[in-house]
Enzyme design. Structure first.
Site, PDB file in Angstrom:
ATOM      1  N   HIS A 178      -4.963  -8.435   4.634  1.00 58.07           N
ATOM      2  CA  HIS A 178      -5.962  -8.952   3.695  1.00 58.07           C
ATOM      3  C   HIS A 178      -5.958  -8.085   2.442  1.00 58.07           C
ATOM      4  O   HIS A 178      -6.413  -6.938   2.467  1.00 58.07           O
ATOM      5  CB  HIS A 178      -7.345  -8.934   4.359  1.00 58.07           C
ATOM      6  CG  HIS A 178      -7.447  -9.871   5.526  1.00 58.07           C
ATOM      7  ND1 HIS A 178      -8.294  -9.665   6.583  1.00 58.07           N
ATOM      8  CD2 HIS A 178      -6.781 -11.025   5.775  1.00 58.07           C
ATOM      9  CE1 HIS A 178      -8.153 -10.677   7.439  1.00 58.07           C
ATOM     10  NE2 HIS A 178      -7.241 -11.505   6.981  1.00 58.07           N
ATOM     11  N   GLU A 181      -8.740  -5.720   0.910  1.00 61.15           N
ATOM     12  CA  GLU A 181      -9.225  -4.594   1.720  1.00 61.15           C
ATOM     13  C   GLU A 181      -8.363  -3.370   1.422  1.00 61.15           C
ATOM     14  O   GLU A 181      -7.645  -2.835   2.255  1.00 61.15           O
ATOM     15  CB  GLU A 181      -9.229  -5.019   3.190  1.00 61.15           C
ATOM     16  CG  GLU A 181     -10.193  -6.188   3.396  1.00 61.15           C
ATOM     17  CD  GLU A 181      -9.990  -6.995   4.667  1.00 61.15           C
ATOM     18  OE1 GLU A 181      -9.354  -6.488   5.606  1.00 61.15           O
ATOM     19  OE2 GLU A 181     -10.470  -8.142   4.710  1.00 61.15           O
ATOM     20  N   HIS A 271      -7.922  -2.705   8.244  1.00 62.91           N
ATOM     21  CA  HIS A 271      -8.694  -3.665   7.450  1.00 62.91           C
ATOM     22  C   HIS A 271      -9.875  -2.979   6.779  1.00 62.91           C
ATOM     23  O   HIS A 271     -10.149  -1.800   6.997  1.00 62.91           O
ATOM     24  CB  HIS A 271      -9.237  -4.782   8.355  1.00 62.91           C
ATOM     25  CG  HIS A 271      -8.191  -5.750   8.807  1.00 62.91           C
ATOM     26  ND1 HIS A 271      -8.037  -6.992   8.259  1.00 62.91           N
ATOM     27  CD2 HIS A 271      -7.237  -5.634   9.759  1.00 62.91           C
ATOM     28  CE1 HIS A 271      -7.034  -7.617   8.851  1.00 62.91           C
ATOM     29  NE2 HIS A 271      -6.524  -6.819   9.767  1.00 62.91           N
ATOM     30  N   GLU A 347     -11.627  -1.070  10.886  1.00 65.86           N
ATOM     31  CA  GLU A 347     -12.360  -1.599   9.729  1.00 65.86           C
ATOM     32  C   GLU A 347     -13.018  -0.431   9.003  1.00 65.86           C
ATOM     33  O   GLU A 347     -13.874   0.247   9.564  1.00 65.86           O
ATOM     34  CB  GLU A 347     -13.465  -2.572  10.169  1.00 65.86           C
ATOM     35  CG  GLU A 347     -12.984  -3.823  10.874  1.00 65.86           C
ATOM     36  CD  GLU A 347     -12.564  -4.943   9.925  1.00 65.86           C
ATOM     37  OE1 GLU A 347     -12.436  -4.689   8.703  1.00 65.86           O
ATOM     38  OE2 GLU A 347     -12.350  -6.064  10.424  1.00 65.86           O
TER      39      GLU A 347
HETATM   40 ZN   LIG Z   1      -9.394  -7.972   7.036  1.00 64.93          ZN
END
Ligand SMILES: [Zn+2]
Length: 387
Positions: A178, A181, A271, A347
């Site tokens: 992504h 990010e 991420h 994350e």
């Molecule tokens: Zn992500």
């Protein structure tokens, strides 16, 4: 008075300018990724506004929240307790407050320079990434080869650090499925130089025990285009792992094939999360073939990361509650299920951690880089137990 200009037509820029004629009400809209409706990130430049109060209004962000937070009642949205990263030199990124007014996100700011950049999080430009890869490629420990070609014809690089050998574990780390990010890019800027530092005893011991495969950027097309989540064909790569397509998701298709060739004992997918106020790790706890051994191994990795970095705290649960069954379209779940190994989702927050807030920068490139520098020591604590 000088004219003010607002534009997303910059490298990895992303914004739709509806009306910038009135500095006290500049009306903007989030841009959708190419061939997709995915949106959420922004990155744009304001020129000619030094010393002048500007109000930037990103319209209708509430629409986005309705989709993203469906079924996550009581969950803090992406726009609360945070503000954009702002920079005058594209190196030092600080925060200015933002707030939701009605359906819109409003940023009030008096730029101190005629050149000012605003972003949902400090961008990690493709140029900087190419510089990093070129730098670590000079280490005799590292081989770099393209593992895939993107939809738009770019190379997806695979870095192999150390060598496979009898009894050695095989670790895979991927980042930036992504593109918005971008904290993942800074994380690697801490991790990769440490792994090639011949004076670092942790790196030496880890590479005695394991070979480490790193894909620094799964989605170079999306990075170049300033996307939020999509690749060049409009695919969300982290929903493609169960059944990747050579046309729509060649990046995943090829990386998965390479994993089949090497095997996997440890996997981490890097991420960033717009809503969380912590560094979050997801483990292989909901996959069909989950075992107490995998759960305990994940707990061991969590404690190891906490021991090497106070940026990680135990006890922050799965956002909105854990799913009953793992979504095997996601990389960490698919890899854990396929290889029966420790698959981890990392994350980092867009906002900040709730217990060590930085009022000036929030979660910052500096902290992401230091977390990446800490990570090899955590992996080194569990690497002997991965089988
Ligand atoms: Zn992500």
């Amino acid at each position: 008075m000088m004219d003010i200009s607002v534009t997303g037509q910059i490298p990895a820029g992303s914004i739709v300018v509806e009306d910038a004629s009135d500095p006290s009400d500049i009306r903007l809209r989030l841009a959708s990724d190419h061939a997709s409706t995915m949106r959420g990130g922004y990155h744009f430049r304001v020129t000619g506004a030094r010393g002048q109060a500007v109000r930037l209004r990103i319209l209708d962000v509430r629409d986005l929240e309705a989709d993203r937070l469906a079924g996550r009642d009581g969950y803090e949205d992406a726009w609360t307790n945070t503000g954009p990263h702002v920079s005058y030199d594209r190196r030092d990124w600080f925060r200015v407050p933002g707030r939701v007014v009605g359906r819109d996100y409003v940023i009030d700011h008096v730029p101190a320079s005629d050149v000012c950049y605003y972003a949902s999080w400090a961008p990690y430009p493709l140029d900087r990434e190419l510089d990093l890869i070129a730098r670590v490629a000079q280490s005799s420990r590292v081989r770099v080869a393209p593992v895939a070609r993107t939809v738009m014809g770019a190379d997806v690089d695979l870095l192999t650090i150390g060598e496979a050998g009898p009894g050695k574990r095989t670790c895979w780390i991927i980042a930036r499925q992504h593109p918005s990010e971008s904290m993942s890019g800074y994380f690697l800027e801490g991790m990769l130089p440490r792994l090639v530092d011949e004076h670092d005893p942790v790196a030496r011991q880890l590479l005695d025990r394991a070979v480490i495969h790193v894909v620094p950027n799964m989605n170079p097309d999306g990075t170049r285009l300033g996307h939020t989540r999509g690749n060049g064909a409009g695919a969300n790569l982290n929903r493609e792992w169960a059944d990747p397509s050579p046309d729509r998701s060649p990046e995943v298709f090829a990386v998965r094939a390479q994993m089949e060739a090497t095997g996997v004992d440890f996997f981490m997918d890097c991420h960033g999360d717009e809503e969380l106020r912590c560094v979050f790790l997801g483990g292989p706890l909901e996959i069909p073939s989950r075992t107490p051994w995998l759960a305990s191994l994940f707990g061991q990795f969590e404690r190891a990361l906490m021991a090497v970095s106070p940026e990680y705290e135990l006890g922050h649960g799965y956002p909105g509650g854990p799913p009953e069954t793992a979504d095997l379209r996601m990389a960490w779940n698919w890899v854990a299920e396929r290889f029966g190994c420790l698959g981890v989702l990392l994350e980092q927050p867009f906002k900040d951690t709730s217990w060590a807030t930085d009022p000036v920068r929030g979660w910052s490139p500096q902290r992401a880089t230091l977390l990446g520098h800490s990570f090899p020591a955590a992996l080194n604590q569990v690497v002997a137990h991965l089988r």
